[in-house]
Enzyme design. Sequence first.
Site, PDB file in Angstrom:
ATOM      1  CG  ASP A 106      -2.213  -0.738   0.888  1.00  0.00           C
ATOM      2  OD1 ASP A 106      -2.651  -0.519  -0.105  1.00  0.00           O
ATOM      3  OD2 ASP A 106      -2.793  -1.476   1.826  1.00  0.00           O
TER       4      ASP A 106
ATOM      5  CB  SER B 234     -18.467  18.311   5.537  1.00  0.00           C
ATOM      6  OG  SER B 234     -18.930  19.177   4.608  1.00  0.00           O
TER       7      SER B 234
ATOM      8  CG  ASP C  73      -7.230  -4.465   2.293  1.00  0.00           C
ATOM      9  OD1 ASP C  73      -7.383  -4.214   1.095  1.00  0.00           O
ATOM     10  OD2 ASP C  73      -6.812  -3.720   3.095  1.00  0.00           O
TER      11      ASP C  73
END
Lengths: 692, 563
Positions: free
Chosen positions: A310, A381, A530
Amino acid sequence: MGTKQKIILFNKNIVLQAAKDSIIKLNPALLIRNPVIFIVALGSVLTTIIVFAGIFKGNFSSFNLQIAIWLWFTVLFANFAEAIAEGRGKAQADSLRKNRTQTKARKLVGKEEVSVFATELKKGDIVICESGNVIPSDGEVIEGIASVDESAITGESAPVIRESGGDRSAVTGGTKVISDQILVRITTEPGSTFIDRMITLVEGAKRKKTPNEIALSILLSGLTIIFLLAVVTLPAFFGYSLAASGLPLSQNLTIPILIALLVCLIPTTIGGLLSAIGISGMDRLIQRNVIATSGRAIEAAGDVDVLLLDKTGTITLGNRMATDFIPAEGVTVEELADAAQLSSLSDETPEGRSIVILAKEKFNIRGRKVHHLQASFIPFSAQSRMSGVDIKTINGKLHQVRKGSSEAIRTFVQNNNGFYPQKIMDIVSELARQGATPLVVAENNRILGVIHLKDIVKGGIKQRFAELRKMGIKTVMITGDNPLTAAAIAAEAGVDDFMAEATPEDKLRRIREEQAKGHLVGMIGDGTNDAPALAQADIGIAMNSGTQAAREAGNMVDLDSNPTKLIEVVEVGKQLLMTRGSLTTFSIANDVAKYFAIIPAIAISLYSGRNGIGPLSALNIMNLGSPQSAILSAVIFNAIIIILLVPLALKGVRYKPVSANAALTRNLLIFGLGGIIAPFIGIKLIDLLINL
Amino acid sequence: MTFQDIFQIALFFLLLIGLTPVLGNYMYKVFSGEKHIMLSVLGWLEKLTYKFTGVDSEEESNWKSYTFGLLMFNFIGFVFVFLIQLIQSHLPLNPANLPNVSWHSAFNTSVSFMTNTNWQGYAGETTLSYFVQMIGLTVQNFVSAATGIAVLLALIRGISRKTTDKLGNFWTDLTRSTLYVLIPLSILLAIVLVGQGVVQNFKTYDTVHTLQGAQQIIPMGPAASQIAIKQLGTNGGGFFNSNSAHPFENPTPFTNFLEMLAILLIPASLTYTYGKMVGSTRHGWTIFTVMMILFCAGLSISLYAEYSANPVFGHLHLMEGKETRFGIANSVLWSTSTTAASNGSVNAMHDSLSPISGMIAIINLMVGEVIFGGVGAGLYGMVIFIILTVFIAGLMVGRTPEYLGKKIQAFEVQMAIIAVLAPNFVILLFSAWASVSNAGLAGLNNAGPHGLTEILYAFSSAAGNNGSAFAGLNANTLFYNLSLGIGMLVGRFGVILPVMAIAGSMAGKKITPLSAGTFRTDNSLFIILLIGVILIVGGLTHFPALSLGPIIEHLLMNNGITF
């Protein structure tokens, strides 16, 4: 278990316990698990019987007695090697057990709260835990958020956040809630919790032999049979030779001598150390705070040749950092920096903090407290996709300072009747192409400029990938970024390949593709999505901070939740296999010298003339004192080499990230050539000592 | 050594190295079904064979049915040769009116020729009729060599294919290797041999009167055709008892040179074929180099031992039992080739070699006939050692062992160990038995360590499917005929079965792609490793026995004592 616990190979308690255990392990039922050592034990028993029979018949042989003693030591030393490897695990298991004290759980039945023992909890039960409670069993947070002290399993004292939903929902039995309250659904049956599994693993009591260990055991047993054949047929050839040299058949080889020869030839060194090597491999993983569900996983780690990494956390620091301010036309850079800092003062995200720091460092703009400015913070937000501050000036005018994505700010400015310059659009796309994240800053209807947020590639990671490449391991960077950004970072970090805009399904597909090409794939992950990829990968490391589903799917759990661990795990796997191979080579290479010690010694009388020294004494190239001392020296060397190599078996051979060829050359010189030479020196020295 | 000796040995090696890729490439084409020159000449015969036997040449089988076909084929061959020996007096082509053969000698001979051993407990010209020699033995000379190639081809497919259970078609492999490789080469060699004076006829034996007035029987027969294949197919069974020391088998220095070259030609070339078929000619040459180094080491030691002075006989070279027409160098080159290559034909008597060169000959047999070895058999035996090497040393690079991309796991190791154990089992246990039993000792002509060497040699020769003998042993007895017969069977099929099992298991595996982390099997480091494993695993097992045989004999010879 401390994270950075110093690796102590031996301490007094462990050694004493191991010495005791090595006697307990003389139990034939345990010994038979190791065929090579079992044969030695049989030989020891037989020799001992012969010694005692000799005493009763009145012809005691001190030579036979010495052989018997050293054969027993050979067995004991092998047992000791295994026991000491297990002992270190046991010590760790004991410290884990302390955390598994009998806790009470607050089980929810309907709306009622019932107090039950933790061990009575079943899968699917729901319990309440609040600050001060020990979480009774493994489970998933279904309601609430809490900070949890996980030092019991990770050794890390800083508390971690556990909350329902998302990727940080898993909690582990034995850890302690420090603040707030959570509802936990239990996900494991009693006795098979994470800590239970850890204890079983580190103790190594139910340790199964790994596939490669089984294959090696077969090889060692095969060699043992071959040498057994060579030794049992020897009296026939010897008898023929005695007859041919006119000597009485009563001078044929005695059983203790044959056993001594056999024990010296069969691969006792690796046979004795094999399980210690396996256990200590597991141990080295645990020292790195990684728990493997099986020894098989460690072996597979050595074989992995494709790593899916990753981007965030492994290749780059987790967060982007502000590195530059690029003002719009007619705006000074100081003005931009000031506004950028204002908008970020209350922004607690790492990106926000990095903006404040950059403004301070570069333009000496001090941080201010938001409430001094009578400003209100507008948090980020998902809808607005920007954050900033609203400041009321003395004349009552409202200053709206915002930073956010190009799209969001454009809408914001246009809503305030401002316009969005083409130049800013160019800067934004240029930065994106470089792999950076541009944040646009605006005040009311005016665009002030762009903040350059950059992914910071970890120091030394490029070097690490180059090493992996040398070892024949391909690295693939996985990122959700767009292909442009991904390519830029991939180039900077030096990975071999990358997957941009990768979804969990993409990951799974990629793993299957690589496997179809014959590669073994390793990956590390945390989220529930995952889990399929973790299960498919040959090495799937789940982060302890992740979800329960991920932890179940992988075959290893990293307690530190550190994505770089994957690389370390591969190294531990490789080191384990190297140690096994090196000591096997050493063990087999030893045989050459032992022949030159024993054969001339036993055959000295054959075809001898009057002086009793036969022609085969020419093979006594070590010039050993007497036939008896020669045999004894070989047997003693054979026994003590096991003990001498225990530290190496436990620590593993020195590991360097180099190509297969370089590793082979090095290990072959040390353990192959060394394996041929060392016993010549060792046996000679022991012989000198005996004949003092 | 004279200049001619050195020149001839150099020429021998140059030709061998030069011919390896030529014949190797041709065999690659034949076995992988590509177009080749013989197709236009003999292609019709191949098709006819399939039509006649009803074989579907396209249909492939798994390792079990491949092996079953192979075993059945060999068994039928064995029964046929066994029976025709028992009734040869009633069969045609028996001009010398030779009687039927004893059952145990017939058993020994038929096992011997079926297993490509060609151990000859009998004397050819005084025991077997032309019919038995031609229809029985010569046919087995071809098909036993073809069987070896077939096993190798199945192994190659197991290694080079992935995730399949198909290993090819035994009958196709057998037909192609016989038709396109063995027959054309044999015809070629036979014609040259006839041109040089090797006999090829169906005449009755001639009786001549010598100058002294004594009668002498001159044996005749179809020798050239059998000699060609006995050399090329690493068979070694001579037409006449004294094998290639007989002037009708080996009349001139030129035939001697050709026959020596023919021994190593196919086994050497197969390394190239192997490399090409598994996708790495470099690996093929690596195996060739390992064989060559071991071969040259043995040859050098043998030559040194023969040329160095024997203190007992002053400073003369040891000429006893040598091929006096061609000299020591040619005798030693032949003895090294024939033992290294599992051939077993001789032009000198190995019993008379110096102890050390005799030991080199035995070691060649004992390491399992992998130094070039038998046709096909030498190479698949070498692959067994490669698997062991890869397994032991492969771990040192930090990966679980793999060979050409295939993982070597418990099953392969187990089978490899069985393949190594089987011949050693025969050599050690049977030799030990023979050296303490009256039946075993009765066959000995020599005393002392030399007698022990004779026994060791006989069983090593049987187990290695070599077939040459240390002539001092009289082996045409019930004890030796049976024990050596069983030894040959174990030495042949005790290796073939595990090799086939390995082929089957490997075929089902995936292939891991090559990378910098791969253990290389095509560089000099691997050469050293492989040689080390062959010597340690193959050699150390026998060191105790050898030290009581040839080593002690050598040391005694230096002290002036001979046997």
